[in-house]
Design a protein around this motif. Structure first.
Motif, PDB file in Angstrom:
ATOM      1  N   THR A 262       0.821  -1.211   0.000  1.00 16.22           N
ATOM      2  CA  THR A 262       0.000   0.000   0.000  1.00 16.22           C
ATOM      3  C   THR A 262       0.852   1.257   0.000  1.00 16.22           C
ATOM      4  O   THR A 262       0.573   2.217  -0.730  1.00 16.22           O
ATOM      5  N   ALA A 263       1.913   1.264   0.799  1.00 14.50           N
ATOM      6  CA  ALA A 263       2.791   2.438   0.869  1.00 14.50           C
ATOM      7  C   ALA A 263       3.456   2.699  -0.477  1.00 14.50           C
ATOM      8  O   ALA A 263       3.496   3.847  -0.956  1.00 14.50           O
ATOM      9  N   VAL A 264       3.968   1.653  -1.098  1.00 18.84           N
ATOM     10  CA  VAL A 264       4.662   1.802  -2.376  1.00 18.84           C
ATOM     11  C   VAL A 264       3.692   2.237  -3.482  1.00 18.84           C
ATOM     12  O   VAL A 264       4.025   3.082  -4.322  1.00 18.84           O
ATOM     13  N   ILE A 265       2.500   1.680  -3.485  1.00 16.03           N
ATOM     14  CA  ILE A 265       1.504   2.073  -4.493  1.00 16.03           C
ATOM     15  C   ILE A 265       1.090   3.529  -4.308  1.00 16.03           C
ATOM     16  O   ILE A 265       0.971   4.289  -5.276  1.00 16.03           O
ATOM     17  N   ARG A 266       0.870   3.940  -3.049  1.00 17.01           N
ATOM     18  CA  ARG A 266       0.518   5.342  -2.795  1.00 17.01           C
ATOM     19  C   ARG A 266       1.623   6.275  -3.316  1.00 17.01           C
ATOM     20  O   ARG A 266       1.342   7.303  -3.937  1.00 17.01           O
ATOM     21  N   LYS A 267       2.863   5.911  -3.035  1.00 18.61           N
ATOM     22  CA  LYS A 267       3.997   6.733  -3.476  1.00 18.61           C
ATOM     23  C   LYS A 267       4.050   6.793  -5.006  1.00 18.61           C
ATOM     24  O   LYS A 267       4.220   7.873  -5.593  1.00 18.61           O
ATOM     25  N   PHE A 268       3.902   5.648  -5.643  1.00 21.16           N
ATOM     26  CA  PHE A 268       3.963   5.593  -7.105  1.00 21.16           C
ATOM     27  C   PHE A 268       2.867   6.450  -7.736  1.00 21.16           C
ATOM     28  O   PHE A 268       3.123   7.210  -8.678  1.00 21.16           O
ATOM     29  N   MET A 269       1.654   6.331  -7.229  1.00 19.15           N
ATOM     30  CA  MET A 269       0.535   7.065  -7.807  1.00 19.15           C
ATOM     31  C   MET A 269       0.705   8.577  -7.619  1.00 19.15           C
ATOM     32  O   MET A 269       0.388   9.365  -8.511  1.00 19.15           O
ATOM     33  N   ALA A 270       1.239   8.955  -6.453  1.00 18.91           N
ATOM     34  CA  ALA A 270       1.437  10.390  -6.197  1.00 18.91           C
ATOM     35  C   ALA A 270       2.528  10.967  -7.087  1.00 18.91           C
ATOM     36  O   ALA A 270       2.433  12.109  -7.545  1.00 18.91           O
ATOM     37  N   GLU A 271       3.577  10.159  -7.322  1.00 17.47           N
ATOM     38  CA  GLU A 271       4.712  10.651  -8.105  1.00 17.47           C
ATOM     39  C   GLU A 271       4.514  10.479  -9.603  1.00 17.47           C
ATOM     40  O   GLU A 271       5.277  11.041 -10.399  1.00 17.47           O
ATOM     41  N   ASN A 272       3.514   9.713  -9.995  1.00 19.16           N
ATOM     42  CA  ASN A 272       3.236   9.468 -11.415  1.00 19.16           C
ATOM     43  C   ASN A 272       1.759   9.704 -11.699  1.00 19.16           C
ATOM     44  O   ASN A 272       1.020   8.767 -12.026  1.00 19.16           O
ATOM     45  N   PRO A 273       1.301  10.944 -11.579  1.00 22.85           N
ATOM     46  CA  PRO A 273      -0.136  11.227 -11.677  1.00 22.85           C
ATOM     47  C   PRO A 273      -0.754  10.926 -13.036  1.00 22.85           C
ATOM     48  O   PRO A 273      -1.968  10.771 -13.128  1.00 22.85           O
ATOM     49  N   THR A 274       0.068  10.831 -14.082  1.00 19.13           N
ATOM     50  CA  THR A 274      -0.490  10.518 -15.395  1.00 19.13           C
ATOM     51  C   THR A 274      -0.523   9.017 -15.678  1.00 19.13           C
ATOM     52  O   THR A 274      -1.069   8.590 -16.702  1.00 19.13           O
ATOM     53  N   GLU A 275       0.026   8.222 -14.777  1.00 20.09           N
ATOM     54  CA  GLU A 275       0.122   6.769 -14.983  1.00 20.09           C
ATOM     55  C   GLU A 275      -1.215   6.098 -14.697  1.00 20.09           C
ATOM     56  O   GLU A 275      -1.845   6.347 -13.662  1.00 20.09           O
ATOM     57  N   ASP A 277      -1.558   2.608 -16.045  1.00 13.65           N
ATOM     58  CA  ASP A 277      -1.312   1.197 -16.332  1.00 13.65           C
ATOM     59  C   ASP A 277      -1.083   0.445 -15.014  1.00 13.65           C
ATOM     60  O   ASP A 277      -0.101   0.724 -14.316  1.00 13.65           O
ATOM     61  N   PRO A 278      -1.968  -0.481 -14.652  1.00 13.70           N
ATOM     62  CA  PRO A 278      -1.808  -1.201 -13.376  1.00 13.70           C
ATOM     63  C   PRO A 278      -0.473  -1.923 -13.252  1.00 13.70           C
ATOM     64  O   PRO A 278       0.009  -2.136 -12.139  1.00 13.70           O
ATOM     65  N   ARG A 279       0.127  -2.282 -14.388  1.00 11.84           N
ATOM     66  CA  ARG A 279       1.400  -2.988 -14.321  1.00 11.84           C
ATOM     67  C   ARG A 279       2.500  -2.127 -13.705  1.00 11.84           C
ATOM     68  O   ARG A 279       3.450  -2.650 -13.118  1.00 11.84           O
ATOM     69  N   GLY A 280       2.343  -0.816 -13.818  1.00 11.95           N
ATOM     70  CA  GLY A 280       3.339   0.076 -13.229  1.00 11.95           C
ATOM     71  C   GLY A 280       3.354  -0.005 -11.723  1.00 11.95           C
ATOM     72  O   GLY A 280       4.373  -0.343 -11.103  1.00 11.95           O
ATOM     73  N   TYR A 281       2.205   0.264 -11.103  1.00 11.18           N
ATOM     74  CA  TYR A 281       2.190   0.273  -9.641  1.00 11.18           C
ATOM     75  C   TYR A 281       2.173  -1.130  -9.040  1.00 11.18           C
ATOM     76  O   TYR A 281       2.726  -1.359  -7.957  1.00 11.18           O
ATOM     77  N   LEU A 282       1.561  -2.094  -9.739  1.00 12.17           N
ATOM     78  CA  LEU A 282       1.591  -3.459  -9.215  1.00 12.17           C
ATOM     79  C   LEU A 282       2.982  -4.074  -9.341  1.00 12.17           C
ATOM     80  O   LEU A 282       3.385  -4.901  -8.514  1.00 12.17           O
ATOM     81  N   GLY A 283       3.723  -3.651 -10.355  1.00  7.28           N
ATOM     82  CA  GLY A 283       5.106  -4.109 -10.464  1.00  7.28           C
ATOM     83  C   GLY A 283       5.953  -3.601  -9.307  1.00  7.28           C
ATOM     84  O   GLY A 283       6.773  -4.337  -8.750  1.00  7.28           O
ATOM     85  N   GLU A 284       5.757  -2.349  -8.930  1.00  2.00           N
ATOM     86  CA  GLU A 284       6.475  -1.801  -7.779  1.00  2.00           C
ATOM     87  C   GLU A 284       6.040  -2.494  -6.492  1.00  2.00           C
ATOM     88  O   GLU A 284       6.850  -2.745  -5.600  1.00  2.00           O
ATOM     89  N   ALA A 285       4.747  -2.800  -6.392  1.00  2.48           N
ATOM     90  CA  ALA A 285       4.247  -3.506  -5.212  1.00  2.48           C
ATOM     91  C   ALA A 285       4.877  -4.886  -5.104  1.00  2.48           C
ATOM     92  O   ALA A 285       5.238  -5.338  -4.010  1.00  2.48           O
ATOM     93  N   ARG A 286       5.012  -5.559  -6.219  1.00  2.00           N
ATOM     94  CA  ARG A 286       5.630  -6.890  -6.226  1.00  2.00           C
ATOM     95  C   ARG A 286       7.079  -6.822  -5.736  1.00  2.00           C
ATOM     96  O   ARG A 286       7.517  -7.680  -4.968  1.00  2.00           O
ATOM     97  N   LYS A 287       7.809  -5.811  -6.188  1.00  4.03           N
ATOM     98  CA  LYS A 287       9.186  -5.629  -5.715  1.00  4.03           C
ATOM     99  C   LYS A 287       9.209  -5.399  -4.203  1.00  4.03           C
ATOM    100  O   LYS A 287      10.089  -5.906  -3.497  1.00  4.03           O
ATOM    101  N   ALA A 288       8.257  -4.613  -3.702  1.00  2.00           N
ATOM    102  CA  ALA A 288       8.204  -4.331  -2.266  1.00  2.00           C
ATOM    103  C   ALA A 288       7.943  -5.599  -1.463  1.00  2.00           C
ATOM    104  O   ALA A 288       8.538  -5.810  -0.395  1.00  2.00           O
TER     105      ALA A 288
END
Length: 307
Positions: A262-275, A277-288
């Protein structure tokens, strides 16, 4: 490699002074992150499915995702039911291929808990499936598991419970609790109680539920990007490592995975407001998830290179 029983895992953990991580899974990214971490650390794994996860993903999806994960690894992996509420759900997942189940009768009177656990044990053992039971009660909230009070496990009752039910491992209450808000004051676990139980039922695997550490960096990150989870406090990792060096062979970890994602997804969405594609934030979540699990394996559980 096919799914395995926890039996050999716990035997090694008990004698080796470490514990196996039991990580709750809900979707593909969580399973992938856990499996990648286990492979890199060469650690045995328990992936567990709660009633909430079963309802969310569906039993068929969970089992097929596990089949896919097993095609890409030679690690020993257990598929475990977390907090089975009744005989019927335990039977369903046993018939569906799970190699371990937890029947949670901890909310029942002592004799009723024994009767329910024994019913599951008789069915499971006939199928070669491991049974975890629970005695004592953890405060806190985890999906459908809710308790406002904490009841520590009585050592003498633990002996009687194991003898009468024939269960294979036992979750006990020594101070951990479910959810992200485990302690308000100084965190402590009742190691004297743990040692007493271990002395009365030697070589018997003990389980700790409610054992996430609620890693502060992820609380800070989540709050920085819009969350409101102030005051969250988990079990200090040094206490968990101490428990793992004793009779505790399985440590459940769920909240830490949710919080990291949740923390990583929140950060990604805030820093990439035009994104979008779920693969972007879910990929970061998977790494976390992967890094969280690697950290637990190496620094908390002590089960790296135990395959």
């Amino acid at each position: 490699m096919p799914l395995v029983s926890p039996k050999q895992m716990f035997k090694g953990a008990y004698t080796g002074g470490y514990a196996i991580g039991a990580f709750n899974v809900n979707n593909m990214e969580i399973i992938q992150g856990i499996m990648e971490a286990g492979s890199e650390e060469q650690a045995p794994l328990i992936l567990q499915v709660s009633a909430g996860a079963k309802k969310y993903a569906g039993l068929g999806y969970i089992t097929k995702l596990m089949e896919a994960a097993l095609l890409e690894t030679d690690l020993p992996v257990v598929l475990h039911l977390d907090h089975g509420a009744n005989f019927e759900i335990c039977k369903e997942v046993i018939d569906g291929g799970f190699t371990s189940v937890m029947i949670d009768g901890s909310h029942l009177p002592f004799d009723e808990n024994i009767a329910l656990t024994k019913q599951v044990v008789e069915y499971a053992h006939d199928k070669g499936v491991w049974v975890e039971a629970e005695l004592g009660r953890l405060a806190g909230v985890e999906e459908d598991v809710v308790s406002e009070e904490h009841i520590y496990t009585d050592p003498d009752e633990a002996v009687e419970f194991v003898e009468r039910t024939g269960c294979d491992s036992l979750a006990i209450a020594i101070g951990t609790s479910h959810g992200a808000y485990k302690f308000t004051g100084v965190a402590k676990l009742d190691f004297e109680r743990l040692d007493k139980i271990a002395s009365l039922i030697p070589d018997f695997p003990i389980v700790l539920h409610g054992a996430s550490s609620v890693v502060p960096e992820f609380v800070v990150m989540a709050n920085e990007f819009g969350a409101n989870i102030g005051g969250a406090k988990g079990v200090p990792e040094d206490l968990l490592r101490k428990a793992a060096s004793k009779a505790v062979c399985k440590i459940n970890i769920d909240t830490d995975i949710r919080l990291a994602m949740t923390a990583v997804i929140r950060k990604f969405m805030a820093e990439n407001p035009t994104e979008f594609d779920p693969r972007g934030y879910l990929g970061e979540a998977r790494k976390a998830v992967k890094e969280m699990v690697r950290h637990k394996i190496t620094n908390v559980l002590g089960c790296s290179n135990k395959v």
